[in-house]
Write an enzyme that holds these catalytic residues in place. Structure first.
Site, short mmCIF file in Angstrom:
data_model
loop_
_atom_site.label_atom_id
_atom_site.label_comp_id
_atom_site.label_asym_id
_atom_site.label_seq_id
_atom_site.Cartn_x
_atom_site.Cartn_y
_atom_site.Cartn_z
N SER A 124 0.48 -1.34 -0.23
CA SER A 124 0.15 0.16 0.15
C SER A 124 0.62 1.48 0.03
CB SER A 124 -0.73 0.30 1.15
OG SER A 124 -2.20 1.10 1.70
N TYR A 149 -1.96 -0.95 10.64
CA TYR A 149 -2.36 -1.36 9.63
C TYR A 149 -1.26 -1.19 8.59
CZ TYR A 149 -3.71 -1.15 4.06
OH TYR A 149 -3.22 -1.54 3.62
N LYS A 153 2.19 -3.30 6.46
CA LYS A 153 2.74 -3.26 5.29
C LYS A 153 4.18 -3.24 5.08
CE LYS A 153 -1.03 -4.31 3.45
NZ LYS A 153 -1.37 -5.66 2.98
C1 WQD Z 1 -9.45 8.52 1.03
C2 WQD Z 1 -10.07 10.49 1.75
C3 WQD Z 1 -10.19 10.90 3.52
C4 WQD Z 1 -14.17 8.96 4.57
C5 WQD Z 1 -6.78 3.99 3.27
C6 WQD Z 1 -5.91 3.05 4.01
C7 WQD Z 1 -5.39 2.50 2.51
C8 WQD Z 1 -5.88 1.66 2.09
C9 WQD Z 1 -7.56 2.44 2.00
C10 WQD Z 1 -6.63 -0.79 2.23
C11 WQD Z 1 -9.08 10.87 3.27
C12 WQD Z 1 -10.90 10.84 3.18
C13 WQD Z 1 -13.15 9.05 3.80
C14 WQD Z 1 -15.26 9.50 4.86
C15 WQD Z 1 -14.01 11.86 3.55
N1 WQD Z 1 -6.70 0.40 3.15
N2 WQD Z 1 -12.72 10.58 3.46
N3 WQD Z 1 -15.14 11.33 4.71
O1 WQD Z 1 -7.29 6.84 3.89
O2 WQD Z 1 -7.13 7.23 1.66
O3 WQD Z 1 -6.50 5.17 2.33
O4 WQD Z 1 -7.96 2.98 2.89
O5 WQD Z 1 -6.42 -1.08 1.76
O6 WQD Z 1 -3.91 2.16 2.95
O7 WQD Z 1 -4.73 4.04 4.41
O8 WQD Z 1 -8.60 6.18 1.78
O9 WQD Z 1 -10.88 6.48 1.54
O10 WQD Z 1 -10.25 5.88 4.26
O11 WQD Z 1 -9.79 7.90 2.92
O12 WQD Z 1 -13.62 12.80 3.81
O13 WQD Z 1 -16.31 9.54 4.84
O14 WQD Z 1 -11.00 10.80 2.19
O15 WQD Z 1 -10.08 11.80 4.71
O16 WQD Z 1 -8.98 12.31 2.39
P1 WQD Z 1 -7.17 6.10 2.70
P2 WQD Z 1 -10.23 6.99 2.38
#
Ligand code: WQD
Length: 340
Positions: A124, A149, A153
């Site tokens: 990741s 997590y 990785k």
């Molecule tokens: C994306 C953006 C949030 C939800 C994580 C892991 C990565 C992978 C994918 C496993 C961020 C914003 C989110 C919401 C929001 N995991 N957001 N409101 O955190 O970039 O990555 O998940 O495979 O390894 O680190 O993904 O989709 O959670 O967030 O504003 O209700 O959307 O703050 O900026 P992230 P995400």
């Protein structure tokens, strides 16, 4: 015909990769323990491909069972290892659950194949933390992970690199995913979050269909053009095709070493507000959202330099954010009519 073991093959990225392996003429065997997936996905894969993939329910943390499985399946020529826990927030609450599961499963697999196998490892972009340079390329140093997590990785990559250095028969490719989103064009497989989605896109689609309330945008005071955080979203089908390309490279003699790392992204960043706008534009569905506080552990912005994968895997992402949103929405609508 090469036979590929796909661990976690009923999961989100795993199921899409099984479909693309089939399309590329590979024989597939899936192992999964359904700890974070649904058995119905096997039926869905069968409907999409026209043939039911071989499946064995297996807990990869059980060393003897993994050895017995591998001994009984001596025709496996490669492994794509997805099976791992991956919820950032949950890993903070239950670190030992994550370290035990994610390391036992990996080490049991390598040992069962006597360290002589082609292995594609699901890593990741989280290993980079907040990069100092954007787009971030594979030579950038990893930073202290924000969560157990992310740490699993990082440490898994180190385990693989150090083992490959003294084990010529072990050939490994670590794929650093950016943000996988979207669903198969058939809308028969897609992301199946358990409980309230932590990730942006499944929350968007569940909010749009009325399963959830308004979306909370976690912060609009970042140092980005519209103030919301930026990520490199990649269509899960593009991601799946990259795994086929990685297996092909491992089967060829082209790899420069027996341990390689590739970024899998589009090379383009999109902000949270841009993703929301893209969803509304591609589906015609108006979203309700509010601006909330930043989420603990989030980085501000990241997108990948994807030139190495283009050069060495002969792969690049082809589907844009509009198609990511459209396919995610079609999947959500399918789930409403066909609840799992
Ligand atoms: C994306 C953006 C949030 C939800 C994580 C892991 C990565 C992978 C994918 C496993 C961020 C914003 C989110 C919401 C929001 N995991 N957001 N409101 O955190 O970039 O990555 O998940 O495979 O390894 O680190 O993904 O989709 O959670 O967030 O504003 O209700 O959307 O703050 O900026 P992230 P995400």
């Amino acid at each position: 015909m090469s036979k590929i073991l796909v661990t976690g093959g009923t999961g989100f990225i795993g199921s899409h990769t099984v479909v693309e392996l089939h399309n590329a003429g590979y024989e597939v065997i899936i192992v999964d323990d359904f700890s974070n997936s649904n058995p119905k996905i096997l039926d869905q894969i069968t409907t999409i491909t026209g043939s039911r993939p071989e499946f064995v329910e297996l807990d990869l943390c059980d060393e003897q069972k993994v050895k017995d499985f591998v001994a009984k399946n001596a025709d496996i020529t490669g492994v794509i290892h997805f099976a791992a826990f991956k919820a950032v927030g949950e890993s903070v609450q239950q670190p030992l659950k994550y370290y035990r599961n994610n390391f036992y499963s990996l080490i049991n697999l390598i040992n069962a194949f006597n360290s002589k196998i082609n292995l594609v490892f699901s890593s990741s972009c989280t290993v980079y933390g907040q990069p100092d340079v954007l787009p971030v390329d594979e030579s950038e140093p990893t930073k202290k992970a924000e969560s157990p997590y992310g740490n699993t990785k990082q440490i898994a990559e180190e385990i693989l690199q150090e083992t490959c250095a003294v084990t010529p028969g072990l050939k490994v490719t670590s794929l650093r995913y950016f943000n996988p989103v979207g669903a198969h064009a058939s809308a028969l497989i897609g992301e199946l979050p358990i409980g309230v989605p932590q990730n942006l896109v499944p929350f968007i689609t569940q909010s749009a269909i009325g399963k959830r309330g308004p979306i909370t945008v976690y912060g609009n005071d970042y140092n980005t053009p519209d103030g919301s955080a930026i990520r490199d979203y990649i269509h899960v089908v593009d991601l799946a095709k990259a795994h086929v390309a990685a297996i092909k490279r491992l089967e060829s003699a082209n790899a420069s070493s027996n341990y390689e790392v590739f970024n899998l992204g589009t090379g383009t960043g999109s902000s949270v507000l841009e993703v929301i706008a893209a969803f509304e534009q591609s589906t015609g569905v108006k979203l309700n959202y509010t601006i909330g506080a930043r989420r603990e552990g989030d980085i501000e912005q990241v997108w990948g330099n994807v030139e190495k994968a283009a050069r060495d895997l002969n792969w690049k992402a082809e589907l844009d954010v509009t198609e990511m949103m459209r396919s995610a929405w079609n999947w959500e609508k399918y789930l409403q009519e066909n609840p799992f």
